[in-house]
Design an enzyme around this catalytic site. Structure first.
Site, PDB file in Angstrom:
ATOM      1  CG  ASN A 136      -2.268  -0.772   0.875  1.00  0.00           C
ATOM      2  OD1 ASN A 136      -3.185  -0.612   0.109  1.00  0.00           O
ATOM      3  ND2 ASN A 136      -2.330  -2.020   1.437  1.00  0.00           N
ATOM      4  CG  HIS A 164      23.634   3.776   9.567  1.00  0.00           C
ATOM      5  ND1 HIS A 164      24.489   4.232   8.645  1.00  0.00           N
ATOM      6  CD2 HIS A 164      22.359   3.899   9.056  1.00  0.00           C
ATOM      7  CE1 HIS A 164      23.788   4.918   7.578  1.00  0.00           C
ATOM      8  NE2 HIS A 164      22.463   4.961   7.852  1.00  0.00           N
ATOM      9  CB  ALA A 182      -1.498  -0.678  13.341  1.00  0.00           C
TER      10      ALA A 182
END
Length: 184
Positions: free
Chosen positions: A80, A110, A157
């Site tokens: 999406n 990193h 979510a």
């Protein structure tokens, strides 16, 4: 006007895919896929891209594949709007899986061990990411290097994933909220 935009948008995507297929020898896609014209590809010459039949990538996504990394999307994968997929090692998403809006997937981090130099002068570590078949990744999730999500999983979510989630699991990252009334 909408029909005209849809026609030329699809034509633009087809031309863009033909260019990628001719320039990047390891770019394999099925023409039954839908890729929005606003998807931004950043690819290195030796990377490998595999989009199976029925892949759908919606607007404002960024696909970044570096070095010899491989990005593989199984049949009927849906990505999406606003998602970012960035691979230095490899990302595989199994068939019939769905990424809700604004999912971020990074297979690298990193290293910041030398405090005298900035991030740009230090190396990256990476590990492949695997998302199984029939998974739902909720809006705003962040999937980090080395994550392995089994088949038939639901990721709530806003979750952050950097480990193994077994098949047939529902993962919801709980947040503790605290509300206090301000007083004078």
């Amino acid at each position: 006007m909408d029909k005209l935009y849809k026609y030329f948008g699809k034509l633009y995507v087809e031309i863009k895919l033909l260019f990628y297929k001719s320039y990047y020898r390891n770019f394999k896609t099925d023409f039954n896929s839908y890729i929005s014209p606003s998807v931004d590809f950043m690819l290195d010459k030796n990377c490998e891209i595999i989009f199976s039949k029925g892949v759908r990538i919606y607007k404002n996504c960024i696909i970044k594949v570096r070095g010899n990394a491989c990005l593989s999307l199984g049949e009927n994968v849906s990505i999406n709007s606003g998602c970012i997929l960035a691979a230095k090692s490899g990302i595989h998403i199994g068939k019939n899986s769905i990424l809700a809006p604004n999912v971020l997937i990074f297979d690298h981090n990193h290293v910041y061990s030398d405090l005298d130099h900035g991030f740009h002068n230090q190396r990256l570590t990476s590990a492949p990411i695997n998302i199984g078949n029939n998974c739902w990744i909720g809006a705003g999730c962040i999937i980090l290097k080395g994550a392995n999500i089994g088949d038939n999983c639901l990721i709530g979510a806003g979750s952050v994933i950097n480990s193994v989630i077994p098949s047939n699991s529902r993962y919801v990252q709980k947040r503790i909220s605290s509300i206090s009334i301000l007083q004078n």
